[in-house]
Design an enzyme around this catalytic site. Structure first.
Site, mmCIF file in Angstrom:
data_model
loop_
_atom_site.group_PDB
_atom_site.id
_atom_site.type_symbol
_atom_site.label_atom_id
_atom_site.label_comp_id
_atom_site.label_asym_id
_atom_site.label_seq_id
_atom_site.Cartn_x
_atom_site.Cartn_y
_atom_site.Cartn_z
ATOM 1 N N SER A 241 1.893 12.269 1.528
ATOM 2 C CA SER A 241 0.591 12.477 2.164
ATOM 3 C C SER A 241 0.668 13.522 3.267
ATOM 4 C CB SER A 241 0.044 11.160 2.715
ATOM 5 O OG SER A 241 0.970 10.533 3.579
ATOM 6 N N HIS A 271 3.655 5.756 -3.200
ATOM 7 C CA HIS A 271 3.495 6.041 -1.775
ATOM 8 C C HIS A 271 2.721 4.893 -1.114
ATOM 9 C CE1 HIS A 271 3.443 8.145 1.901
ATOM 10 N NE2 HIS A 271 2.562 9.088 1.668
ATOM 11 N N HIS A 318 14.367 3.117 0.486
ATOM 12 C CA HIS A 318 13.603 4.219 1.075
ATOM 13 C C HIS A 318 14.326 5.511 0.768
ATOM 14 C CE1 HIS A 318 11.729 6.835 4.114
ATOM 15 N NE2 HIS A 318 10.714 5.999 4.055
ATOM 16 N N ARG A 327 10.007 -0.137 11.489
ATOM 17 C CA ARG A 327 8.629 -0.580 11.358
ATOM 18 C C ARG A 327 8.569 -1.996 10.772
ATOM 19 N NH1 ARG A 327 6.399 4.225 7.788
ATOM 20 N NH2 ARG A 327 8.301 3.587 6.699
ATOM 21 N N ASP A 373 6.593 -1.583 4.136
ATOM 22 C CA ASP A 373 5.672 -2.303 3.256
ATOM 23 C C ASP A 373 6.110 -3.730 2.971
ATOM 24 O OD1 ASP A 373 3.922 -0.030 2.779
ATOM 25 O OD2 ASP A 373 5.579 0.811 1.636
#
Length: 447
Positions: A241, A271, A318, A327, A373
């Protein structure tokens, strides 16, 4: 000129001179080499673009202007009755490289409130779509429908000097960020709540007001939105993105066109859709095992069966990180403080204990650790947001902070049109043959 714009202009002018000096003195220095693997492998890890707001380190994770996520949770201003950082403060940091004061964040919140009015035709454009249209499609259409208000497009068509590109881009960025929560909340209420919209509360901060317009009154959800929208804001420039935003912007397309394109990239299964896949995999496991409180042994068996069927474990691995995603760890800490009684959250923690050793034992996984995620879906479910298709919209609203800050920098520094060189497989074969003839070819790998 407003104080943030003035500060950005001063920082950009200093940086522009610094970059010019670097190019004059060291422009010939090579920073990377490209292998055939990278040519065919999606340009993975090739150092080839400038992205000022953030840098991703394989071991330490994302750093926003040099600050880690734990540091940001400590240093950025929070809401009056909260602990989590306000995204307004992160945007200030991404744009000018300085931790803002509480008064500066208050000014930015108020500035975004003044800019947040969405033209009525934008809602009509969204309403023209079937209500079952994917939320990300509706968001992209909403952004595109606002393009006629682009300050950059209007001033460019009037003959704007290129030294003013940054100024017009800044205005568009501020307007877009201010309006996005209103559009995103409108889409949520349209799809899942029969179009019963919730009017904004201008006494709230940017993230708190977004949570309010979504229809969530729980202070805990507002706090989670502040954290969520901060930690998802940027992940350096190479992800799909961000890179899309950079590429489209390099053609001098205005921020509305660029951001819509970035959202379209974010909507892809590889994504931004990953958070949906994680929670669906967990819920499928709960259904298959017949319990919302599975043991670690049951989870391990389910993980192994998933891998044996040729599927991956969503939320793990990742492209860059080689440690647990900071995160993820920030969300775990938040969950420990606010949602430790949730069965779904406890499952996420057990998966964290079980999956890395299993993936590590395979000998093929470079990073067996969770990414961002792996945790978000369980927390969203805990607070009552069960509409998985909408999760990527939350991601998009956050990611706008980073990519729009970066586009301001691209305009201020006068970064050129991005135009990498492509080759054909025939070119590669001829290149390798020439290397062999010159005695300069690396030995072929053994199968």
């Amino acid at each position: 000129m407003d104080p943030l714009k003035q500060l950005f202009f001063e920082k950009a002018q200093t940086s522009k001179k610094e970059i010019k000096d670097i190019l004059q003195q060291h422009g010939h220095v090579k920073v990377d080499e490209v292998s055939i693997d990278q040519v065919y492998g999606g340009m993975r890890d090739i150092i080839c673009m400038l992205w000022e707001p953030s840098l991703l380190d394989p071991q330490e994770g994302i750093r926003f202007r040099g600050f880690s996520i734990p540091e940001l949770r400590e240093k950025l201003p929070s809401a009056s009755k909260g602990k989590e950082p306000l995204p307004e403060g992160l945007f200030w940091l991404l744009l000018v490289g300085e931790i803002p004061s509480r008064d500066e964040v208050k000014w930015l919140t108020e500035n975004w409130v003044r800019r947040s009015n969405v033209p009525e035709h934008v809602f009509r454009a969204i309403e023209a779509l079937p209500v079952e249209t994917h939320p990300m499609t509706q968001l992209s259409v909403g952004v595109m429908a606002m393009q006629n208000t682009s300050v950059f497009a209007q001033r460019y068509n009037s003959g704007m000097n290129k030294t003013e590109y940054w100024d017009a881009t800044y205005e568009d960025a501020m307007n877009l960020i201010a309006r996005l929560p209103r559009i995103a909340a409108y889409i949520y209420r349209r799809i899942y709540h029969q179009g019963n919209t919730v009017l904004p509360d201008i006494s709230l901060d940017w993230a708190g007001n977004y949570a309010h317009m979504l229809g969530f009154a729980d202070p805990g959800f507002k706090e989670y939105m502040r954290l969520f929208l901060t930690i998802h804001a940027d992940h350096e420039g190479g992800n799909a993105s961000a890179h899309t935003m950079h590429l489209v912007g390099s053609t001098l397309s205005d921020p509305y066109l660029s951001l819509s394109a970035a959202f379209n990239a974010l909507a892809g299964p590889l994504h931004g859709l990953a958070n949906q896949e994680v929670i669906r995999w967990i819920l499928k496991m709960v259904e298959t095992l017949g319990t919302s409180r599975p043991s670690r042994e049951q989870i391990a068996d389910y993980v192994k069966s998933t891998l044996a069927s040729g599927r991956v474990i969503p939320g793990y691995g990742h492209a860059v990180l080689r440690q647990p995603d900071p995160r993820f760890m920030a969300q775990r800490q938040f969950a420990e403080d606010n949602a430790s009684d949730s069965d779904l959250v406890k499952i996420v923690w057990k998966i964290f204990d079980v999956v890395p050793p299993i993936l590590g034992s395979l000998g093929k996984v470079r990073n067996p650790w969770p990414n961002v995620d792996a945790h978000s879906g369980a927390l969203l479910m805990h607070y009552g947001m069960k509409e998985h298709n909408y999760y990527t919209v939350l991601f998009a609203v956050s990611r706008a902070l980073g990519v729009l800050a970066a586009q301001c920098w691209a305009r201020a520094l006068g970064l050129p049109l991005e135009r990498p060189k492509s080759v054909t497989t025939q070119w590669v074969k001829e290149f390798l043959e020439k290397k062999v003839q010159e005695g300069d070819a690396a030995p072929a790998r053994q199968a």
